[in-house]
Scaffold this active site. Structure first.
Site, PDB file in Angstrom:
ATOM      1  N   GLY A   1     -21.622 -57.499 -44.361  1.00  0.00           N
ATOM      2  CA  GLY A   1     -22.820 -58.325 -44.419  1.00  0.00           C
ATOM      3  C   GLY A   1     -22.681 -59.563 -43.554  1.00  0.00           C
ATOM      4  O   GLY A   1     -22.045 -59.545 -42.491  1.00  0.00           O
ATOM      5  N   SER A   2     -23.238 -60.673 -44.038  1.00  0.00           N
ATOM      6  CA  SER A   2     -23.337 -61.883 -43.205  1.00  0.00           C
ATOM      7  C   SER A   2     -21.994 -62.507 -42.863  1.00  0.00           C
ATOM      8  O   SER A   2     -21.916 -63.321 -41.937  1.00  0.00           O
ATOM      9  CB  SER A   2     -24.235 -62.909 -43.894  1.00  0.00           C
ATOM     10  OG  SER A   2     -25.569 -62.427 -43.950  1.00  0.00           O
ATOM     11  N   THR A   3     -20.914 -62.153 -43.591  1.00  0.00           N
ATOM     12  CA  THR A   3     -19.606 -62.679 -43.186  1.00  0.00           C
ATOM     13  C   THR A   3     -19.222 -62.147 -41.805  1.00  0.00           C
ATOM     14  O   THR A   3     -18.423 -62.760 -41.091  1.00  0.00           O
ATOM     15  CB  THR A   3     -18.514 -62.311 -44.213  1.00  0.00           C
ATOM     16  OG1 THR A   3     -18.496 -60.891 -44.388  1.00  0.00           O
ATOM     17  CG2 THR A   3     -18.791 -62.980 -45.565  1.00  0.00           C
ATOM     18  N   GLY A   4     -19.822 -61.013 -41.414  1.00  0.00           N
ATOM     19  CA  GLY A   4     -19.556 -60.468 -40.092  1.00  0.00           C
ATOM     20  C   GLY A   4     -20.203 -61.262 -38.972  1.00  0.00           C
ATOM     21  O   GLY A   4     -19.881 -61.041 -37.786  1.00  0.00           O
ATOM     22  N   LYS A   5     -21.109 -62.195 -39.317  1.00  0.00           N
ATOM     23  CA  LYS A   5     -21.752 -63.015 -38.291  1.00  0.00           C
ATOM     24  C   LYS A   5     -20.769 -63.948 -37.592  1.00  0.00           C
ATOM     25  O   LYS A   5     -21.056 -64.477 -36.513  1.00  0.00           O
ATOM     26  CB  LYS A   5     -22.893 -63.821 -38.911  1.00  0.00           C
ATOM     27  CG  LYS A   5     -24.047 -62.955 -39.401  1.00  0.00           C
ATOM     28  CD  LYS A   5     -25.078 -63.749 -40.183  1.00  0.00           C
ATOM     29  CE  LYS A   5     -26.210 -62.848 -40.686  1.00  0.00           C
ATOM     30  NZ  LYS A   5     -27.170 -63.547 -41.555  1.00  0.00           N
TER      31      LYS A   5
END
Length: 625
Positions: free
Chosen positions: A346-350
């Site tokens: 999810g957004s931790t991959g941003k």
């Protein structure tokens, strides 16, 4: 000298003349025949009687026979003792000799501070030779029972077993049967003292885990034969196990060693002991906080990873406790889902997208964007933010802090597909970290050729890829380590059987992005905590940088909520990842995962003696006018 005893022959007077002189004729013994006229008189003593001669002959015969017997026995004795004696003695000794295997002690597993997590203790197996047990005789015991019944009646009370059930194990024709395992030394001494036919004790090493469930999922366990089956016990079995030796000794009728008998030993070699990078107190804290949050939120499960920015893993907590002392049904399941279970980050991959864009120079932290709540791909598919909103004026830092999917795509689409794939791969997606734990999953990262539909955009905000908890924590550790990726590790060093400690050399790092890029991303992560979605991850007195994440799950369905952060930002030391699978109270990582991060990381900073931050942060602006 008388005439009868004289040895000089004498002429005898004719009988007639003699009688004429004396008028008396001498009387001859009736048994003595008259000598013939003119026969010479024998000289010497008279011949012995016939009975005496026969007796003397018999005596000579008996003496001869006796001498022959004695000579025969003496010859046999000389033959046995002098010629074949050593060979016979050696043959008899070999029949009395028995061989027992001596196990080398298994090495210990300790945490970074020397706290023992796994060790071996002296224990004994009680064994029986069923063929010899049947020869037991009561020898004055009160019950008067012989054979297996008698042995069982005396042995059962010492072992705390039922005599009738034990008796069943003593009957048969097997030469070696274990009737009790891992008994204490005092019990073994009591068994030896009974001196029962066919009953013996063998020294073994029983594996115990003093900390119980603390780090149990990491340590794993061994089976009854001392072979590692799970966790580090399995992965490091070749180094931990000792090399067995052998002991040969003379045994008595009952199988017991003969005091003073021949004894030969080939000493066993103990295994090496391993020191881990784990802090058992921090591991306990992480487990406690994670399990409490899983219970509070009704989540299916989760994980907490705490590691140094240079790769040393300090804690690897699971939501389901496991005690290696009593493996039970969990023995067949994966114990450390932190490395075996994968999910979309999810957004931790941003973090990867922002680092790649900064490194390639396609964006600056303060660049202005107008961000709507949804965006349509060239293929006609819609990408949305987590909530509806109007057009927002956000900088690149603001896009990251507010975790906008749309804003991230606006930035990330400036990267080519190959660049997107390159940075995802360089940060460790799609490959194992190399952690010493068994069963690690590599996750999933498809090549651009295999991307379909919205995949080329979804990878920019942590979808269409999968990772395990340790992999995604390692991404943040790379940013905190000036852009150098160092493989995570659990082993600090090894101690040889003679007590010499050798540190484990860390693996070489690989530069993924420049220190300037890494520092810019850290600052953007700090904005996410100070004024973005990760406010609940703050720790009083310390500057914290982090990122929230929420990703949809497909099997089982639901959401994965996460928060991953670095502390302190001004001197990065610790990275903590908190993952919760399918929490029921909220799907947002900032709500359910960030508080766990704050508590666990705060505890870690105190454990490691890391001083509070100094000057306050100078952050990039998150909005523009």
């Amino acid at each position: 000298m008388s005439e009868r005893s004289s040895t000089v022959p004498r002429r005898r007077t004719p009988p007639a003349a003699s009688a004429g002189r004396t008028g008396v004729a001498p009387r001859r013994p009736a048994t003595t025949p008259a000598p013939r006229r003119g026969a010479p008189r024998p000289s010497g003593p008279p011949a012995p009687p016939r009975a005496v001669v026969a007796s003397r002959s018999r005596m000579i015969g008996l003496v001869t026979v006796l001498l022959v017997v004695l000579v025969t026995f003496a010859g046999r004795l000389v033959y046995v003792q002098g010629i074949t004696g050593p060979e016979i003695a050696q043959e008899a000794r070999e029949k009395r000799m028995t061989t027992a295997q001596v196990l080398g002690a298994r090495g210990d597993i300790t945490d970074a501070n020397g706290v023992v997590l796994a060790t071996s203790v002296e224990r004994y197996h009680v064994t029986v030779n069923q063929k010899q047990v049947k020869n037991y005789r009561a020898r004055g015991s009160s019950d008067g029972l012989d054979g297996a019944a008698g042995v069982a009646s005396r042995l059962a009370p010492v072992l705390g077993l039922n005599a009738a059930e034990l008796g069943g194990d003593l009957v048969g024709d097997r030469g070696w049967v274990v009737v009790a395992r891992n008994v204490l030394p005092d019990v073994a001494r009591a068994v030896r003292a009974l001196r029962l036919d066919g009953v013996g004790v063998e020294k073994v090493a029983d594996r115990v885990y003093p900390k119980g469930t603390v780090a149990g999922n990491i340590v794993g366990f061994v089976n009854s034969e001392g072979e590692g089956l799970q966790g580090l016990e399995y992965a490091l079995h070749g180094d931990l196990k000792g090399t067995p030796g052998k002991e040969r000794f003379e045994r008595g009728k009952g199988g017991q060693p003969i005091p003073g008998g021949v004894s030969e030993a080939n000493p066993a070699q103990d295994g090496r002991s391993v020191r881990l990078t784990l802090d058992s107190d921090l591991q306990w804290k992480a487990e406690e906080q994670l399990r409490a949050k899983v219970t509070e939120t009704g989540a299916d499960g989760g994980a907490v990873v705490v590691m140094r920015t240079t790769g040393e893993v300090l804690a690897l907590a699971e939501s389901v406790p496991f005690d290696p002392n009593t493996p039970g049904d969990q023995a067949t399941t994966a114990l450390s889902k932190s490395v075996t279970e994968v999910f979309e980050p999810g957004s931790t991959g941003k973090v990867v997208t922002m680092a790649a864009a900064l490194e390639e120079g396609v964006v600056q932290p303060t660049e202005a964007f107008e961000v709507a709540d949804r965006w349509t791909t060239p293929h006609g598919e819609t990408i949305k933010d987590s909530h509806d909103h109007g057009v927002e004026k956000l900088t690149a830092t603001g896009v990251f802090a507010q975790s906008s999917n749309v804003g991230t795509v606006l930035i990330g689409q400036r990267l080519t597909k190959d660049q997107r794939y390159h940075y995802l791969s360089a940060f460790g997606f799609g490959s194992r970290t190399g952690i010493e734990m068994p069963g690690e999953s590599a996750g999933l990262l498809r090549t651009p050729a295999d991307w379909h539909g919205r995949d080329e955009f979804a990878v920019l905000y942590g979808q269409a890829v999968s990772v395990n908890a340790l992999q995604v924590a390692s991404v943040f550790a790379t940013i905190a380590n000036d852009g150098v990726r160092v493989p995570p590790r659990l082993i600090a060093g090894w101690t040889s059987p003679d007590g010499r400690y050798t540190p484990q050399a860390p693996a070489e790092g690989t530069a993924v992005v420049s220190p300037q890029t890494a520092q810019a991303v850290l600052s953007m992560m700090e904005s996410a905590v100070v004024e973005g979605t990760g406010k609940d991850g703050a720790i009083p007195g310390y500057r914290i940088g982090g990122k929230t994440g929420t990703a949809q799950r497909f099997n089982p369905s639901g959401y994965t909520a996460s928060f991953i952060g670095v502390a302190p930002v001004d001197d990065p030391q610790v990275v903590t990842a908190v993952i919760l699978h399918n929490p029921r109270t909220s799907i947002y990582g900032g709500t359910v995962a960030a508080p766990v991060f704050s508590t666990v990381t705060g505890y870690a900073l105190q454990q490691l003696g890391i001083a509070p931050s100094g000057a306050p942060a100078t952050l990039f602006p998150a909005t523009w006018e």
